[in-house]
Design an enzyme around this catalytic site. Sequence first.
Site, short mmCIF file in Angstrom:
data_model
loop_
_atom_site.label_atom_id
_atom_site.label_comp_id
_atom_site.label_asym_id
_atom_site.label_seq_id
_atom_site.Cartn_x
_atom_site.Cartn_y
_atom_site.Cartn_z
CG ASP A 1 -2.12 0.97 0.99
OD1 ASP A 1 -2.06 1.78 0.03
OD2 ASP A 1 -3.10 0.93 1.77
C1 BGC Z 1 -4.89 3.49 -0.03
C2 BGC Z 1 -5.01 2.49 -1.15
C3 BGC Z 1 -4.79 3.17 -2.47
C4 BGC Z 1 -3.44 3.88 -2.46
C5 BGC Z 1 -3.13 4.63 -3.74
C6 BGC Z 1 -3.64 4.32 -0.10
O1 BGC Z 1 -3.70 5.37 0.80
O2 BGC Z 1 -4.95 2.82 1.21
O3 BGC Z 1 -6.24 1.84 -1.12
O4 BGC Z 1 -4.88 2.27 -3.52
O5 BGC Z 1 -3.44 4.84 -1.40
O6 BGC Z 1 -3.95 5.74 -3.88
#
Ligand code: BGC
Length: 759
Positions: A229
Amino acid sequence: MNVKEIIKQLTLEEKAGLCSGADFWRTKAVERLGVPQMMVSDGPHGLRKQSDEADHLGVNESIKAVCFPTGVTVASSFDKDLIRVMGETIGKECQAENLGVVLGPAMNIKRSPLCGRNFEYFSEDPYLSGTMAASQINGIQSQGVGTSIKHFVANNQEHRRMSSNSVIDERTLREIYLEGFEIAVKEAKPWTVMCSYNVLNGVYASENKRLLTEILRDEWGFDGFVVSDWGAVNDRVEGVKAGMDLEMPSSFGVNDQKIIEAVKSGALSEDDLDRTVEDILTIVDRYQSNRKPESVFDRDADHEIARKVARESMVLLKNKEVLPLSKNDKVAFIGEFAKKPRFQGGGSSHINTHKTSNAVESACEYLGLSQDEFLYASGYSIAEDTINQKLIDEAVHMAKQVDKVVIFAGLPDAYESEGYDRTHMRLPESHDALIEAIAQVNEHVIVVLHNGSPVEMPWIDKVSSVLEAYLAGQSVGQATVDILYGEVNPSGRLAETFPKRLEDNPSYLFYVGEKDTVEYREGVFVGYRYYDAKNMDVLFPFGHGLSYTSFEYKDINISTAKMSDTDTVTVSLRVTNTGECKGKEVVQCYVVPLKSLDVIRPIKELKGFEKVELEVGESKTVEFTLDKRSFAYFNTTINDWYVPSGDYEIVVGKSSRDIQLSAHVAIESTVEIPMVCTANTLIGDLLQVPEKAKVLEPFMQEMEKVFQGEENDDIAAEAITKEMKEAMFRYMPLRNFISFGNGQFGHDDLEVLLKALNN
Ligand code: BGC
């Protein structure tokens, strides 16, 4: 691309470089070897493709795209084919935008109604989550682009999401939090998996080898790459060792350098690095070879698909015969959400919609009226939380003059979002007060809710109908009007329980934990598994949803009444539309395990569901095939799924609380749980296992004699019944042969006995 050949030609620096993003959204290219960049994008219910000003919180603008209903909404459709179509559509959009992977579906379990991202997640039930995720993945990937199921795993709150340690016992982890991911991986082979920010039982998910390698790859057969993530990497080198392939976003070379140094010092083997690079390049290659540059992103056509998904997903929670509305009804729409609906959530899933529809304009279009002719009052201001008496008075005045009032209420953006959790389960005061005031002056109040997670409804007995529209995507207005006026018969069912009050939720006492420790003390009793076991009153149960028609269930048939745990059993039944209009029913199949003193289990668990469309008077046969997994729990002694021998009930119904039919099957286990006997093993436990009982028999006879001798000496002993004696033996550890054996049984005898028992 010949990945293995390319790896041979890559320098150590190039390999380390490939393990992190080039920027916020792209992997790195190696031009000299023909390795292209690959761009990814959020996800999960439409594209958030950003160009220059990148961020992970949905702050900066992305391209104009189509916002489909969010996870909880589409899960409520209980429609595998529908979510597949939504997936195919998103997949085509990815092709048109040259994206390799869309970041979703998001499939964490809804442990508490308070999680800020609940709107993005599917359900409190892992089987439903996994099954819906698998269909969405299959849809997207059928277009030659990848998915990234997220957030793996146990990211069930936003509070301290980057540091909190989810402490979960093995059975709960397997049966509740991993199960959905397992179904998705096995049934749909997602190209990538996104590891979560949090720590799991003491080890960051991003460097958790047990999770990312032993379970995900070795057990489930995952063959894509794991991406972090955004910002989830703690120790990059440990991550590579654990199977965390791609760090996102870029670490600006800092962590690449750490990988290089670790390989040079021998702290990281180059084989581990090669495997990581191979995982990444295999997917980049798959992206490249599936490119369809001729694809077009037809936003208007996709808006119509989003509308279809929305209207098949909304859940009619209550209806005292005021819906559907008729064109002749004198109706007012009240509540600012009728003009400015909330249809998506905040954070990384936020989509820059190319157009949206609201209920007032959609109703006007449907009724052939101009907006001036249509009765609307705002009732509250979305911008303020507090009660605005003037707006309520205006709305009450209008409500007095019409046959029926539709109130649009729910949670404003600030109430639920990625990044933080809710602190209570109530609607804004201004919405509750408006509903109470209108209900006093009009008997036919319909409430339409826009929210991503359950809310308390203190006014439920005072209103006639409630339509849970959830966060229904950009076609929300049209879809709502389609249902309100009966153009579409509602067929959504709740993918989560609505408790009466927050305090009833099983995680209530432990949610959000203490500082960075979150103990999942409710264990497997999440959602209806808890409410049903406690036989607790809920506002609306899991699986609940009404229709404008009625359905009858009959003729349940089971393919066998007796089977072994390696067989499958098929259950079939007839469902008939007994009402006055065409409609869709969601037939739900739950397994009720035998009562057992050895293992504590939920009283019922969803193991199958089918959505069927029926014309008036039409009947259809619905079938469920259940296998070992449908009856099993995760046994930590054998580290595997296990079905205890005994009776099981298979029940079919309209919700977890509205069971219509049931059948029985007796299952014989083919697996033996090894029993290691020690001096502390109870005699009663041994007597239940025939081979052990046989070994024990001569010793028991000796003990009996000793006991009888004692009894003869003691008149009071006459009062000891056979049952009492048995009970005494049942809970007696083997070591008590020594203390109660009158000196005739010593440590050596115990050793001999244990040897015989463990042989
Ligand atoms: C989120 C993800 C997301 C990623 C990219 C993170 O803060 O938890 O779900 O895909 O950012 O935007």
